[in-house]
Design a protein around this motif. Structure first.
Motif, PDB file in Angstrom:
ATOM      1  N   ARG A  59       0.850  -1.191   0.000  1.00 56.18           N
ATOM      2  CA  ARG A  59       0.000   0.000   0.000  1.00 56.18           C
ATOM      3  C   ARG A  59       0.890   1.247   0.000  1.00 56.18           C
ATOM      4  O   ARG A  59       1.861   1.333   0.751  1.00 56.18           O
ATOM      5  N   ASP A 119      -7.428   2.616  -4.030  1.00 60.90           N
ATOM      6  CA  ASP A 119      -7.556   1.371  -3.280  1.00 60.90           C
ATOM      7  C   ASP A 119      -6.201   0.830  -2.837  1.00 60.90           C
ATOM      8  O   ASP A 119      -6.136   0.000  -1.927  1.00 60.90           O
ATOM      9  N   ILE A 122      -3.041   4.437   1.534  1.00 63.85           N
ATOM     10  CA  ILE A 122      -3.492   4.552   2.920  1.00 63.85           C
ATOM     11  C   ILE A 122      -4.805   5.324   3.004  1.00 63.85           C
ATOM     12  O   ILE A 122      -5.543   5.195   3.986  1.00 63.85           O
ATOM     13  N   SER A 125      -8.058   3.293   3.765  1.00 67.70           N
ATOM     14  CA  SER A 125      -8.366   2.948   5.159  1.00 67.70           C
ATOM     15  C   SER A 125      -8.656   4.199   5.983  1.00 67.70           C
ATOM     16  O   SER A 125      -9.449   4.156   6.922  1.00 67.70           O
ATOM     17  N   GLU A 126      -8.029   5.322   5.629  1.00 68.70           N
ATOM     18  CA  GLU A 126      -8.272   6.560   6.367  1.00 68.70           C
ATOM     19  C   GLU A 126      -9.682   7.085   6.127  1.00 68.70           C
ATOM     20  O   GLU A 126     -10.353   7.534   7.047  1.00 68.70           O
ATOM     21  N   GLY A 128     -12.244   5.325   4.478  1.00 61.52           N
ATOM     22  CA  GLY A 128     -13.242   4.280   4.678  1.00 61.52           C
ATOM     23  C   GLY A 128     -14.264   4.149   3.571  1.00 61.52           C
ATOM     24  O   GLY A 128     -15.259   3.427   3.735  1.00 61.52           O
ATOM     25  N   ILE A 530       0.458  -5.012   4.354  1.00 61.89           N
ATOM     26  CA  ILE A 530      -0.609  -5.620   5.151  1.00 61.89           C
ATOM     27  C   ILE A 530      -0.392  -7.137   5.073  1.00 61.89           C
ATOM     28  O   ILE A 530      -0.554  -7.755   4.015  1.00 61.89           O
ATOM     29  N   GLN A 546       0.169  -4.784  10.246  1.00 59.50           N
ATOM     30  CA  GLN A 546       0.660  -3.726   9.364  1.00 59.50           C
ATOM     31  C   GLN A 546       2.134  -3.489   9.650  1.00 59.50           C
ATOM     32  O   GLN A 546       2.526  -3.300  10.793  1.00 59.50           O
ATOM     33  N   GLN A 568      -1.031   5.436  11.353  1.00 61.03           N
ATOM     34  CA  GLN A 568      -1.105   4.073  11.853  1.00 61.03           C
ATOM     35  C   GLN A 568      -2.041   3.983  13.059  1.00 61.03           C
ATOM     36  O   GLN A 568      -2.837   3.064  13.169  1.00 61.03           O
ATOM     37  N   HIS A 571      -5.583   4.195  11.945  1.00 58.63           N
ATOM     38  CA  HIS A 571      -6.041   2.973  11.268  1.00 58.63           C
ATOM     39  C   HIS A 571      -6.290   1.839  12.264  1.00 58.63           C
ATOM     40  O   HIS A 571      -7.190   1.047  12.098  1.00 58.63           O
ATOM     41  N   ARG A 572      -5.478   1.790  13.320  1.00 56.66           N
ATOM     42  CA  ARG A 572      -5.600   0.674  14.249  1.00 56.66           C
ATOM     43  C   ARG A 572      -6.764   0.854  15.204  1.00 56.66           C
ATOM     44  O   ARG A 572      -7.265  -0.086  15.754  1.00 56.66           O
TER      45      ARG A 572
END
Length: 573
Positions: A59, A119, A122, A125-126, A128, A530, A546, A568, A571-572
């Motif tokens: 990613r 896709d 990052i 995922s940030e 969504g 990932i 990650q 990070q 995301h977690r």
């Protein structure tokens, strides 16, 4: 800090590896990995090996993540959201604008490629949002909400993009991100692939293209940025057949209006521009506008006694401008008293000398081959054709001053003789190379202050090179063919430049001599993996971890300065 905790479920104990950090000042668990029962832990210890991942997904992390964080930290993202609020679900117009800007920096291309690229970053995922929300049609629909096709005749007070520029200038002022109000101004043009038969477009017109693509329709761009921070303050897209000098009056009116609406005193602002804009009509308009200005003066308009002053007579500038000398004197130019400054730069002289000697060598070789070609019995050249060919070779800067030629016809064939003028070359070395004459209405400034102020012009030139070469942000190819979409394209490109300049400013605090090109390259190399691990036990989902790619010292310093660890944690959580 990582620690081992146990949780009791029923009559059994299960162990977890947790990582804690402070979030909004409070200790929180930001990452939790299930390890299993005591028996499972014992088995892992006995095996002395970690489980092998099933798969790994790569990613893009560093560059898109840094740009996204900068948009939030600078206040740009909240401003865009306030201008174009998001719907109750899904991305809003602000998402599409910012994503288009970031995409143009990271991986320039058409909107049909954005969803796949998004896709793999990052940002997926940030934010969504599924990648399917960022199709080419979705971008078109979002841009239509921002500036509909029917809004071609809107007044500046009603134009959403003009109002957005006004709000952005207010934001930079509020955040104190602009310095001494040295505003660097310049113009350029970009060729397009818009068809000649397209009558829905008025901005793309044929004109003198600065990249040599005169056969294509082009659009013009005038641009104002802060000479110190490099942030975009104002821009205007205009028809490609409008001359730069004509555009200046329009741009100046826009600049003054933005200053007045943000309650910035005109006399505190100094506008910096190149010699192409230093026409008599423009200096009169600047005087009426009440703003300060610095301009390069065309060499033939500068007084000979000033421009040819011996280098040894020019006082050296301070250590902040190594290799630079400058002297100032008041002169009557265009019927007004101004301050004229002769600047000599040893590094600039060296660059010009290298370019000139290379061009001289190439031109002399071309003339030699051409002279031999004319001596051939079957040569069929007219005098006009010969002179046109030679003038093309001598059209480079200073070449016509140092290379002389004679063309004679004896009994039919043409004979070409040429020579190198050593005396003219020495005059160039001693009286021309490395020199720039500046003109300003800041009569109380020193020569060094004027030279330092004019350095802001180099910011704009670097931006234009970065836009055309694609090394900063790829303006082209522009996949739009209507006026409103071209204006939006220019708007998000300028947004991207501002965000990139903000990141560069932060990065230089950690690595002072890092260029923009080096910054982009280093951030692009920071990637995220990932790792998908097998499930522990018969039930439950697969586990994911990650891991960032191995980083150099420069990348570690950048990650810390740009606070990439916040991505990070977000995301977690």
């Amino acid at each position: 800090m990582a620690s081992l905790i146990k949780k009791k479920k029923g009559n059994r104990l299960y162990y977890y590896l947790v990582e804690s950090a402070r979030v909004d000042g409070q200790p929180r668990i930001v990452h939790q990995a299930y390890l299993g029962t005591a028996e499972k832990l014992a088995e892992l210890v006995q095996q002395k090996s970690a489980p092998v991942p099933l798969s790994a997904t790569l990613r893009d992390f560093g560059l898109p993540g840094a740009l996204w964080l900068a948009a939030k930290q600078s206040g740009l993202w909240p401003l865009l959201e306030s201008l174009w609020p998001a719907p109750r679900s899904g991305p809003g117009p602000a998402h599409y604008l910012l994503l288009a800007a970031i995409h143009r920096i990271c991986d320039p291309g058409p909107k049909t490629e954005v969803s796949d690229w998004y896709d793999r970053t990052i940002l997926a995922s940030e934010w969504g949002f599924p990648a399917e929300r960022f199709t080419s049609q979705a971008f078109w629909d979002a841009f239509e909400q921002i500036l509909p096709e029917t809004s071609a005749t809107l007044a500046p007070a009603e134009d959403p993009l003009d109002q957005a520029q006004l709000r952005l200038l207010g934001l930079w002022k509020e955040k104190q991100l602009v310095g001494r109000w040295l505003l660097a101004y310049d113009t350029t043009n970009f060729y397009t692939y818009i068809a000649s038969t397209n009558t829905r477009n008025q901005l793309a017109q044929r004109g003198h293209n600065k990249q040599g693509r005169h056969n294509l329709r082009q659009v013009g761009l005038s641009y104002v940025l802060d000479g110190e921070s490099g942030l975009s303050l104002c821009h205007h897209v205009y028809p490609g057949n409008v001359a730069d000098v004509e555009e200046f009056s329009v741009a100046l009116a826009r600049i003054v209006r933005l200053l007045d609406q943000n309650q910035i005193a005109r006399d505190t602002v100094t506008l910096v521009f190149d010699k192409g804009t230093a026409a008599l009509d423009n200096t009169v308009q600047l005087q009426e506008a009440g703003v300060g200005w610095i301009s390069a003066l065309p060499w033939n308009q500068a007084p000979a006694e000033l421009r040819e002053r011996a280098t040894e007579e020019l006082p050296p500038c301070s250590a902040e401008q190594p290799g630079v000398r400058a002297v100032a004197e008041k002169l009557l130019v265009h019927g007004q008293e101004y301050l004229a400054v002769l600047k000599y730069s040893a590094p600039f002289a060296a660059e010009q000398l290298h370019s000139l000697t290379t061009s001289i060598s190439r031109t002399l070789q071309s003339l030699r081959r051409f002279s031999k070609e004319l001596n051939k019995p079957r040569a069929r050249w007219t005098e006009e054709g010969i002179r046109r060919k030679i003038q093309k070779w001598l059209s480079g800067q200073f070449l016509g001053d140092v290379i002389r030629y004679q063309l004679e016809s004896r009994d039919g064939p043409w004979r070409l003789q040429f020579d190198f003028d050593q005396a003219a070359f020495e005059r160039l070395l001693g009286r021309r190379l490395g020199r720039t004459v500046l003109l300003t209405n800041r009569l109380d400034w020193t020569a060094e202050q004027v030279v330092a102020g004019y350095a802001g012009q180099q910011q704009v030139e670097r931006v234009f090179r970065g836009l055309k070469d694609g090394e900063w942000l790829g303006w082209g190819p522009m996949h739009h063919w209507t006026d409103s979409k071209i204006r939006i394209h220019a708007f998000y490109c300028m947004l991207g430049i501002s965000v990139l300049q903000y990141v560069h400013r932060q990065a230089k605090a950690a690595w002072s001599d890092l260029s923009m090109e080096q910054l982009i390259e280093e951030l692009q190399r920071i990637q995220q993996f990932i790792l998908l691990y097998p499930r522990q036990g018969e039930k439950g989902p697969h586990r994911a971890a990650q891991v960032l790619s191995k980083q150099t010292l420069v990348q570690q310093a950048l990650a810390k300065a740009l606070k990439l660890d916040e991505l990070q944690i977000t995301h977690r959580g």
